[in-house]
Design an enzyme around this catalytic site. Sequence first.
Site, PDB file in Angstrom:
ATOM      1  N   ARG A  70       8.772 -23.371  19.273  1.00  0.00           N
ATOM      2  CA  ARG A  70       7.684 -22.368  19.576  1.00  0.00           C
ATOM      3  C   ARG A  70       7.832 -21.463  18.533  1.00  0.00           C
ATOM      4  O   ARG A  70       8.731 -20.620  18.399  1.00  0.00           O
ATOM      5  CB  ARG A  70       8.140 -21.802  20.965  1.00  0.00           C
ATOM      6  CG  ARG A  70       6.962 -20.478  21.338  1.00  0.00           C
ATOM      7  CD  ARG A  70       7.051 -20.363  22.837  1.00  0.00           C
ATOM      8  NE  ARG A  70       6.198 -21.110  23.683  1.00  0.00           N
ATOM      9  CZ  ARG A  70       5.758 -20.840  24.740  1.00  0.00           C
ATOM     10  NH1 ARG A  70       5.891 -19.508  25.221  1.00  0.00           N
ATOM     11  NH2 ARG A  70       4.973 -21.742  25.280  1.00  0.00           N
TER      12      ARG A  70
ATOM     13  N   HIS B  49      -1.501 -25.308  20.883  1.00  0.00           N
ATOM     14  CA  HIS B  49      -0.454 -25.656  22.256  1.00  0.00           C
ATOM     15  C   HIS B  49      -0.755 -26.803  22.727  1.00  0.00           C
ATOM     16  O   HIS B  49      -1.318 -26.856  24.041  1.00  0.00           O
ATOM     17  CB  HIS B  49      -0.989 -24.237  23.171  1.00  0.00           C
ATOM     18  CG  HIS B  49       0.242 -23.802  23.879  1.00  0.00           C
ATOM     19  ND1 HIS B  49       1.237 -24.568  23.821  1.00  0.00           N
ATOM     20  CD2 HIS B  49       0.174 -23.024  25.015  1.00  0.00           C
ATOM     21  CE1 HIS B  49       2.173 -24.155  25.038  1.00  0.00           C
ATOM     22  NE2 HIS B  49       1.472 -23.018  25.624  1.00  0.00           N
TER      23      HIS B  49
ATOM     24  N   GLN C 208       0.850 -27.631  26.490  1.00  0.00           N
ATOM     25  CA  GLN C 208      -0.019 -26.882  27.622  1.00  0.00           C
ATOM     26  C   GLN C 208      -1.228 -27.663  28.171  1.00  0.00           C
ATOM     27  O   GLN C 208      -1.430 -27.930  29.178  1.00  0.00           O
ATOM     28  CB  GLN C 208      -0.431 -25.550  27.246  1.00  0.00           C
ATOM     29  CG  GLN C 208      -1.386 -24.711  28.390  1.00  0.00           C
ATOM     30  CD  GLN C 208      -0.463 -24.546  29.463  1.00  0.00           C
ATOM     31  OE1 GLN C 208       0.610 -23.754  29.360  1.00  0.00           O
ATOM     32  NE2 GLN C 208      -0.944 -24.434  30.688  1.00  0.00           N
TER      33      GLN C 208
ATOM     34  N   ASP D 287      -7.786 -17.476  28.856  1.00  0.00           N
ATOM     35  CA  ASP D 287      -6.565 -17.084  28.387  1.00  0.00           C
ATOM     36  C   ASP D 287      -6.475 -15.732  27.938  1.00  0.00           C
ATOM     37  O   ASP D 287      -7.568 -15.032  27.869  1.00  0.00           O
ATOM     38  CB  ASP D 287      -6.138 -18.049  27.175  1.00  0.00           C
ATOM     39  CG  ASP D 287      -4.907 -17.896  26.445  1.00  0.00           C
ATOM     40  OD1 ASP D 287      -4.006 -17.554  27.180  1.00  0.00           O
ATOM     41  OD2 ASP D 287      -4.662 -18.417  25.346  1.00  0.00           O
TER      42      ASP D 287
ATOM     43  N   CYS E  84      -3.645 -20.549  31.444  1.00  0.00           N
ATOM     44  CA  CYS E  84      -2.148 -21.055  31.178  1.00  0.00           C
ATOM     45  C   CYS E  84      -1.144 -20.083  31.377  1.00  0.00           C
ATOM     46  O   CYS E  84      -0.129 -20.224  31.354  1.00  0.00           O
ATOM     47  CB  CYS E  84      -2.326 -21.323  29.614  1.00  0.00           C
ATOM     48  SG  CYS E  84      -2.822 -19.968  28.670  1.00  0.00           S
TER      49      CYS E  84
ATOM     50  N   ARG F 239       3.213 -28.365  33.958  1.00  0.00           N
ATOM     51  CA  ARG F 239       4.009 -28.033  32.498  1.00  0.00           C
ATOM     52  C   ARG F 239       5.312 -28.807  32.778  1.00  0.00           C
ATOM     53  O   ARG F 239       5.704 -29.417  31.960  1.00  0.00           O
ATOM     54  CB  ARG F 239       4.171 -26.571  32.294  1.00  0.00           C
ATOM     55  CG  ARG F 239       3.083 -25.850  31.850  1.00  0.00           C
ATOM     56  CD  ARG F 239       2.705 -26.041  30.608  1.00  0.00           C
ATOM     57  NE  ARG F 239       3.231 -24.976  29.750  1.00  0.00           N
ATOM     58  CZ  ARG F 239       3.819 -24.916  28.389  1.00  0.00           C
ATOM     59  NH1 ARG F 239       3.674 -26.125  28.056  1.00  0.00           N
ATOM     60  NH2 ARG F 239       4.377 -24.253  27.774  1.00  0.00           N
TER      61      ARG F 239
HETATM   62  N1  NVA Z   1      -2.790 -17.843  23.767  1.00  0.00           N
HETATM   63  C1  NVA Z   1      -1.371 -17.498  24.285  1.00  0.00           C
HETATM   64  C2  NVA Z   1      -1.106 -18.775  24.920  1.00  0.00           C
HETATM   65  C3  NVA Z   1       0.005 -18.508  25.982  1.00  0.00           C
HETATM   66  C4  NVA Z   1       0.495 -19.815  26.678  1.00  0.00           C
HETATM   67  C5  NVA Z   1      -0.303 -17.100  23.221  1.00  0.00           C
HETATM   68  O1  NVA Z   1      -0.543 -17.695  22.129  1.00  0.00           O
HETATM   69  O2  NVA Z   1       0.136 -16.195  23.603  1.00  0.00           O
END
Ligand code: NVA
Length: 240
Positions: A41, A68, A71, A158, A198, A226
């Site tokens: 990540r 992502h 997810q 989101d 999410c 998830r």
């Molecule tokens: N767009 C958000 C997704 C979190 C699951 C981020 O990148 O923080």
Amino acid sequence: MYDLGGTALFLSSRDLQIGRGEPVQDTARVLSRYLDGIMIRTFDQSEVEDLAKYGSIPIINGLTDYCHPCQVLADLMTIREHKGVLKGKKLCYIGDGNNMTNSLIVGGIKMGMEVSVACPKGYEPDAELMKWAAENGKFTCTESVLEAAKDADVLYTDVWASMGQEAEAEERKKIFKGYQINSDVMAVAHAEAMVMHCLPAHRGEEITDDVLEAHADEIFDEAENRLHAQKAVLVKCMLD
Ligand code: NVA
């Protein structure tokens, strides 16, 4: 990983030489000799791609600024659980054209869904992905929330400020005002529309408290999935 009988290590940038300036291609080669797979990540998509290029073990994208995918696997699983099928269903995303949007476009179009996005000008998803989506399925991107949400089977949102954008949060609150799933948006969507997020959710920003609570079963099924979807990814990448 533990449920599957394996062992997992958590390595933050403080634990890796990467944090001291080691090029990712060298970290990739070292870790490939110790491990059977890596979920990373990070912010920069090229870091994930370099890990995969120089490493010799499966590399799983656990989130970048660009996408992502993990997810979205859980999201598609949840939509299928609630709606029975994916093909032909309309998925509407409202908010920042961010990593989630990019992956939802790819996942939704690949599964034969119609995908509509509503976002402010200048905050659209990746241009190349939008072009690909329009050429490969039914895709629209508009500034109008109500237009995008019309007859949608799934409404998705989101956070307005993603990880790494904390300093822009206040500015973004002004820009994204109105890009919210609320009762007006629910009223134009399909009567049985499901709502997804999410997480973490910011009630009163991208989603209202009443909509979130009314659709909590869907949103927390999504969160639970998830776990299941990512186990499937580990099995697929590391045992196949
Ligand atoms: N767009 C958000 C997704 C979190 C699951 C981020 O990148 O923080």
